[in-house]
Design an enzyme around this catalytic site. Structure first.
Site, PDB file in Angstrom:
ATOM      1  N   GLU A   1       1.810 -16.119 -10.060  1.00  0.00           N
ATOM      2  CA  GLU A   1       1.702 -14.667 -10.146  1.00  0.00           C
ATOM      3  C   GLU A   1       2.679 -14.125 -11.186  1.00  0.00           C
ATOM      4  O   GLU A   1       2.314 -13.322 -12.047  1.00  0.00           O
ATOM      5  CB  GLU A   1       1.983 -14.032  -8.775  1.00  0.00           C
TER       6      GLU A   1
ATOM      7  N   GLN B   1      -4.420 -10.385  -2.294  1.00  0.00           N
ATOM      8  CA  GLN B   1      -3.251 -11.139  -1.832  1.00  0.00           C
ATOM      9  C   GLN B   1      -2.665 -10.513  -0.573  1.00  0.00           C
ATOM     10  O   GLN B   1      -2.143  -9.392  -0.623  1.00  0.00           O
ATOM     11  CB  GLN B   1      -2.201 -11.119  -2.948  1.00  0.00           C
ATOM     12  N   GLY B   2      -2.707 -11.238   0.532  1.00  0.00           N
ATOM     13  CA  GLY B   2      -2.147 -10.726   1.784  1.00  0.00           C
ATOM     14  C   GLY B   2      -0.813 -11.369   2.094  1.00  0.00           C
ATOM     15  O   GLY B   2      -0.714 -12.236   2.973  1.00  0.00           O
TER      16      GLY B   2
ATOM     17  N   GLU C   1      15.329  -7.771  -8.879  1.00  0.00           N
ATOM     18  CA  GLU C   1      16.534  -8.293  -8.213  1.00  0.00           C
ATOM     19  C   GLU C   1      16.264  -9.700  -7.661  1.00  0.00           C
ATOM     20  O   GLU C   1      17.094 -10.600  -7.798  1.00  0.00           O
ATOM     21  CB  GLU C   1      16.965  -7.354  -7.081  1.00  0.00           C
TER      22      GLU C   1
HETATM   23  C1  FAD Z   1       1.838  -1.632  -7.081  1.00  0.00           C
HETATM   24  C2  FAD Z   1       2.159  -2.713  -6.126  1.00  0.00           C
HETATM   25  C3  FAD Z   1       1.225  -3.687  -5.855  1.00  0.00           C
HETATM   26  C4  FAD Z   1       1.492  -4.662  -4.914  1.00  0.00           C
HETATM   27  N1  FAD Z   1       0.509  -5.575  -4.627  1.00  0.00           N
HETATM   28  C5  FAD Z   1       0.706  -6.457  -3.618  1.00  0.00           C
HETATM   29  C6  FAD Z   1      -0.341  -7.330  -3.220  1.00  0.00           C
HETATM   30  O1  FAD Z   1      -1.449  -7.306  -3.754  1.00  0.00           O
HETATM   31  N2  FAD Z   1      -0.130  -8.158  -2.192  1.00  0.00           N
HETATM   32  C7  FAD Z   1       1.074  -8.226  -1.556  1.00  0.00           C
HETATM   33  O2  FAD Z   1       1.217  -9.016  -0.635  1.00  0.00           O
HETATM   34  N3  FAD Z   1       2.102  -7.428  -1.921  1.00  0.00           N
HETATM   35  C8  FAD Z   1       1.942  -6.530  -2.936  1.00  0.00           C
HETATM   36  N4  FAD Z   1       2.973  -5.695  -3.304  1.00  0.00           N
HETATM   37  C9  FAD Z   1       4.214  -5.744  -2.528  1.00  0.00           C
HETATM   38  C10 FAD Z   1       5.409  -6.261  -3.287  1.00  0.00           C
HETATM   39  O3  FAD Z   1       5.355  -7.660  -3.451  1.00  0.00           O
HETATM   40  C11 FAD Z   1       6.652  -5.810  -2.521  1.00  0.00           C
HETATM   41  O4  FAD Z   1       6.710  -4.411  -2.621  1.00  0.00           O
HETATM   42  C12 FAD Z   1       7.907  -6.422  -3.056  1.00  0.00           C
HETATM   43  O5  FAD Z   1       7.972  -7.782  -2.780  1.00  0.00           O
HETATM   44  C13 FAD Z   1       9.157  -5.721  -2.494  1.00  0.00           C
HETATM   45  O6  FAD Z   1       9.149  -5.636  -1.120  1.00  0.00           O
HETATM   46  P1  FAD Z   1       9.417  -4.250  -0.395  1.00  0.00           P
HETATM   47  O7  FAD Z   1       8.493  -3.259  -0.972  1.00  0.00           O
HETATM   48  O8  FAD Z   1       9.381  -4.473   1.059  1.00  0.00           O
HETATM   49  O9  FAD Z   1      10.876  -3.828  -0.817  1.00  0.00           O
HETATM   50  P2  FAD Z   1      12.249  -4.331  -0.182  1.00  0.00           P
HETATM   51  O10 FAD Z   1      12.219  -5.805  -0.033  1.00  0.00           O
HETATM   52  O11 FAD Z   1      12.566  -3.520   1.018  1.00  0.00           O
HETATM   53  O12 FAD Z   1      13.257  -4.001  -1.369  1.00  0.00           O
HETATM   54  C14 FAD Z   1      13.883  -2.721  -1.546  1.00  0.00           C
HETATM   55  C15 FAD Z   1      14.950  -2.876  -2.630  1.00  0.00           C
HETATM   56  O13 FAD Z   1      15.945  -3.816  -2.198  1.00  0.00           O
HETATM   57  C16 FAD Z   1      16.105  -4.843  -3.139  1.00  0.00           C
HETATM   58  N5  FAD Z   1      16.408  -6.093  -2.463  1.00  0.00           N
HETATM   59  C17 FAD Z   1      15.764  -6.657  -1.425  1.00  0.00           C
HETATM   60  N6  FAD Z   1      16.283  -7.856  -1.135  1.00  0.00           N
HETATM   61  C18 FAD Z   1      17.292  -8.072  -2.006  1.00  0.00           C
HETATM   62  C19 FAD Z   1      18.219  -9.131  -2.234  1.00  0.00           C
HETATM   63  N7  FAD Z   1      18.193 -10.261  -1.514  1.00  0.00           N
HETATM   64  N8  FAD Z   1      19.089  -9.005  -3.243  1.00  0.00           N
HETATM   65  C20 FAD Z   1      19.116  -7.870  -3.991  1.00  0.00           C
HETATM   66  N9  FAD Z   1      18.283  -6.854  -3.841  1.00  0.00           N
HETATM   67  C21 FAD Z   1      17.372  -6.940  -2.862  1.00  0.00           C
HETATM   68  C22 FAD Z   1      14.772  -4.908  -3.867  1.00  0.00           C
HETATM   69  O14 FAD Z   1      14.898  -5.507  -5.125  1.00  0.00           O
HETATM   70  C23 FAD Z   1      14.388  -3.461  -3.932  1.00  0.00           C
HETATM   71  O15 FAD Z   1      15.034  -2.885  -5.036  1.00  0.00           O
HETATM   72  C24 FAD Z   1       2.736  -4.707  -4.254  1.00  0.00           C
HETATM   73  C25 FAD Z   1       3.695  -3.751  -4.554  1.00  0.00           C
HETATM   74  C26 FAD Z   1       3.432  -2.754  -5.463  1.00  0.00           C
HETATM   75  C27 FAD Z   1       4.486  -1.745  -5.751  1.00  0.00           C
END
Ligand code: FAD
Lengths: 399, 362
Positions: A250, A132-133, A382
């Site tokens: 998902e 998934q990209g 969240e």
């Molecule tokens: C083990 C693992 C596997 C993954 N696999 C994939 C994959 O295969 N493909 C892919 O595309 N992605 C993948 N991801 C990415 C995952 O979808 C993202 O990490 C996730 O969507 C959060 O984005 P971020 O890491 O940028 O955190 P951020 O968005 O920066 O969030 C940081 C914190 O802020 C909070 N936050 C952000 N926005 C809000 C809001 N509007 N209201 C309240 N709180 C908020 C979040 O809940 C979190 O606690 C994976 C992640 C992990 C950890």
């Protein structure tokens, strides 16, 4: 006999005849969670492949998909019976992965006839593994902020940019991506959903280590990657709708895969308590830990019952906002289970490797660390609560 | 369908605000006789009594749906008392005479039989009552004191848990028998409960329920726990719905308070908990009718979940209402009071978690 009961009989007979003996009882409580497939799959027990083949022949790897795409055209109720019976025999699902759980159902809904015919049967057979990209360094929770560019060049798009947290990118054959095809429109409106063969020149995955010590995910770089326009799912610039539909699949999958092992959390914790805690008269002596295990066991059961209830209610195919509820509950439950397991393990829960720790404890510690990701990946808890608040409870947007 | 009827009835005639009337010390019953008669006429009391005894022969699953509807407005009419606390022990252990005498009038809502169970300091040691049944010239004499007996003021008879020379016994005692005295108690949830004292009350062998008293009592408690959980589910859902409504209406800082994420997330959490509660209650009620081997575990699950969820919802409901939530004039506070009372009736959370652990072999 009702149609469903007759089907159950048929499934039982099928499993009795065809399920390899070596796989019975290995799952879902055991270590083997199913065949992820793909061209880069390491050598595997031939029974796993036999199991996949006999199921595929009957359309049972992806039972609700239409026959012409490798499924069996079953209703959700019939499919639920099939899974129940496999579960009862401790059999793994014949094929698992992002293809089966995410891109498959999305293609069924939004893909062109050509894309469906090209990809679905291969997914159903586990020939091609998908990743998934979606996420990028600047687009996590705010997914609509994706910046990876796709520029039109005749009947191709040329992709440039970076994806991150791409789970299993190094083991996958194809990747589905959200890319930016229009940067002048509102951010949700210039996104396109596109399928990319990872063997195309210019695609480079690089592994990233997790706190658990394993590296199941990657950064994936795209440099002048040429992708045919016919690989677009849905319409150009309208990929956000497709992308969101996939997210619901998902989440539903994360929720239900945790619920696919009823009672397993409690069982595992009680086993751990047998090894690590004092017992007297058939009871765990530590009243606090005992009650905490019971609390967890109850939430686990109530969650399982909720999955069953949702499954009975949902007549038509696609998960809606209930997938957010299931995801929040399932992932928090799973974390709680590992936390409690660590508490039960005491000092024995601290092993990283080497002497003085047994293999089960070492694996558990890694799983505990891994479980912290459950409330982040697939849309954080969240974000799920935002969705429930707005879409289910109808609470107003922040102005 | 009956559930729909029940819901319309409470919404039309039994809004929670009437508690202010019912709780007055001079109110004779603590619930509405007229409304209870109407409920009986609609079949609420007859529902789970077998057809042979003038009932409708349905199960706990159907009864639970009625109780859920009544729970939404915290209706105190003695439907649970009649249909579970009175009818279940009689059905399981009553002699033919007792059944013929009581069950049809319970079904018709003409008689109230309740369970005299709790004692001071007893907590969940229901199988070791201090109330004693001793041999006497005429048979037995019953002595002891029961507290917070549900609907004691209106009961025609009590099923009294007591220690007999041969162990736990259930004695059916007429409320007017010499030596029985009843004193009203005033409780935080305004339910009309009472202290019932038995002072050498004469009991005949034929007044004792037959069969395994422990098994009868356990089944009654399990069924009561699930029935009460259904009531709590309805109450929790209503308190939650009212709170979500308030979040959309109340404006501060120029916006509805429901647009604040701190409140949105807590509301979302409550919503998830309510989904689990609904699943647990429905499964337990269904198991009572269809899967007796799973029923005790599921009863523990339902009640522990109801205890935790209803209290959580009720506390958050007050917090999210702010100052008005604290006023007696506003209805939401009734839900917190009821949540606390219900959470310690027929087993608190700790009891049901221990029971669950035991039933699961640890
Ligand atoms: C083990 C693992 C596997 C993954 N696999 C994939 C994959 O295969 N493909 C892919 O595309 N992605 C993948 N991801 C990415 C995952 O979808 C993202 O990490 C996730 O969507 C959060 O984005 P971020 O890491 O940028 O955190 P951020 O968005 O920066 O969030 C940081 C914190 O802020 C909070 N936050 C952000 N926005 C809000 C809001 N509007 N209201 C309240 N709180 C908020 C979040 O809940 C979190 O606690 C994976 C992640 C992990 C950890």
């Amino acid at each position: 006999m009702s149609d469903l009961e007759a089907f159950r009989e048929e499934v039982r007979a099928f499993l009795e005849e065809h399920a390899p003996k070596s796989l019975r009882g290995t799952s879902p409580c055991g270590p083997f969670d199913g065949y992820w497939g793909g061209k880069k799959h390491p050598p595997v027990d031939p029974d796993v492949l036999r199991w996949r083949d006999v199921c595929y022949e009957r359309g049972f790897t992806a039972p609700t998909w239409p026959r012409e795409y490798g499924g069996a055209g079953l209703s959700r109720k019939h499919a639920a019976i099939l899974w129940e019976e496999m579960r009862a025999m401790g059999l793994p699902r014949p094929v698992v992965g992002f293809g089966f759980a995410m891109i498959g159902p999305t293609l069924l809904e939004y893909g062109s006839e050509e894309l469906k015919r090209e990809h679905l049967p291969k997914i159903a057979r586990g020939e091609i593994r998908w990743c998934q990209g979606y996420s990028e360094p600047g687009a996590g929770s705010d997914l609509a902020n994706v910046q990876m560019r796709a520029e039109r060049d005749g009947d191709h798009f040329i992709l440039n940019g970076q994806k991150i947290w791409t789970s299993h990118a190094d083991k996958s054959d194809w990747i589905f991506c959200l890319v930016r095809t229009n940067s002048s429109a509102k951010k949700q409106q210039g996104i396109t959903f596109i399928l990319v063969d990872m063997e195309t020149p210019g695609v480079t995955p690089r592994k990233i280590d997790l706190i658990s010590g394993s590296s199941p995910f990657c950064e994936t770089f795209f440099e002048n990657v040429r992708v045919p326009v016919r690989n677009v799912v849905g319409e150009i610039d309208k990929g956000w709708t497709v992308g969101k539909a996939l997210l619901a699949h998902e989440r539903a999958n994360i929720g239900s895969s945790i619920g696919r092992m009823p009672g397993s959390g409690q069982r595992e914790l009680v086993d751990r308590a047998r090894r690590h805690l004092a017992w007297s008269e058939g009871k765990i002596e530590d009243a606090v830990l005992r009650e905490q295990i019971a609390e967890l066991g109850m939430i686990e059961e109530a969650f399982q019952l909720t999955l069953d209830r949702v499954a009975q209610k949902a007549q038509s195919g696609n998960p809606g906002s209930e997938s957010s509820i299931l995801k929040v509950v399932a992932t928090e439950l799973k974390q709680r289970r590992y936390e409690l397991g660590q508490a039960i393990g005491g000092l024995q829960s601290l092993g990283w490797e080497g002497p003085g720790f047994d293999a089960d404890d070492l694996a558990f510690t890694r799983e505990w660390l891994r479980s912290r990701a459950n409330t982040i990946e697939g849309g954080s808890s969240e974000i799920q609560r935002n969705i429930i608040a707005k879409q289910v409870l109808g609470l107003p947007e922040v102005k | 369908m009956l559930a729909e009827t029940a819901r319309k009835l409470v919404e039309g005639k039994a809004k929670v605000a009437r508690i202010r009337e019912l709780r007055r010390p001079d109110h004779p019953t603590g619930f509405s006789r007229e409304l209870f008669a109407e409920m009986a006429e609609l079949g609420f009391t007859a529902l789970s009594i077998p057809e042979d005894f003038g009932g409708m022969g349905l199960g706990l699953f159907d009864l639970a749906q009625i109780l859920e509807s009544l729970g939404r407005e915290l209706a105190p009419e003695p439907v649970l008392t009649t249909a579970v606390l009175g009818a279940v022990p009689l059905l399981r252990g009553g002699s033919d005479d007792q059944k013929q005498w009581f069950l049809p009038s319970l079904a018709a809502g003409e008689t109230v039989v309740t369970l005299a169970l709790d004692e001071a300091g007893m907590r969940d040691r229901w199988f070791s009552p201090k109330t004693r049944l001793e041999r006497s010239a005429e048979g037995f004499a019953l002595s002891g004191e029961k507290i917070q007996v549900a609907d004691a003021l209106v009961a025609d008879a009590f099923i009294v848990t007591c220690e007999s020379p041969s162990g736990l016994a259930l004695a059916l005692v007429d409320a007017k028998a010499p030596g029985v005295s009843i004193e009203r108690q005033f409780r935080v949830d305004s339910r009309a409960v009472g202290i019932v004292r038995f002072d050498g009350v004469a009991v005949r062998e034929s007044d004792l329920l037959q069969g395994d008293a422990r098994a009868i009592l356990q089944e009654t408690l399990d069924r009561a726990a699930v029935a009460l959980s259904a009531e709590m589910l309805g109450a929790a859902e209503k308190a939650f719905a009212d709170t979500v409504g308030y979040l959309k209406e109340r404006v501060q800082f120029g916006v509805p308070i429901g647009s604040f994420q701190a409140l949105q997330h807590r509301a979302a959490t409550l919503y998830c908990e309510l989904q689990l509660l609904r699943s647990a209650v429905m499964a337990a009620a269904r198991a009572a009718d269809e899967a007796p081997e799973a029923f005790p575990r599921l009863a523990a699950l339902a009640k522990a979940t109801a205890n935790e969820t209803f209290l959580h919802v009720a506390k958050e409901a007050i917090q999210m209402h702010g100052g008005v939530g604290m006023t007696d004039e506003f209805d939401i506070g009734f839900y917190l009071k009821r949540a606390q009372a219900a959470a310690v009736t027929f087993g608190d959370t700790s009891h049901h978690r221990r029971r669950w652990a035991e039933l699961n072999g640890y």
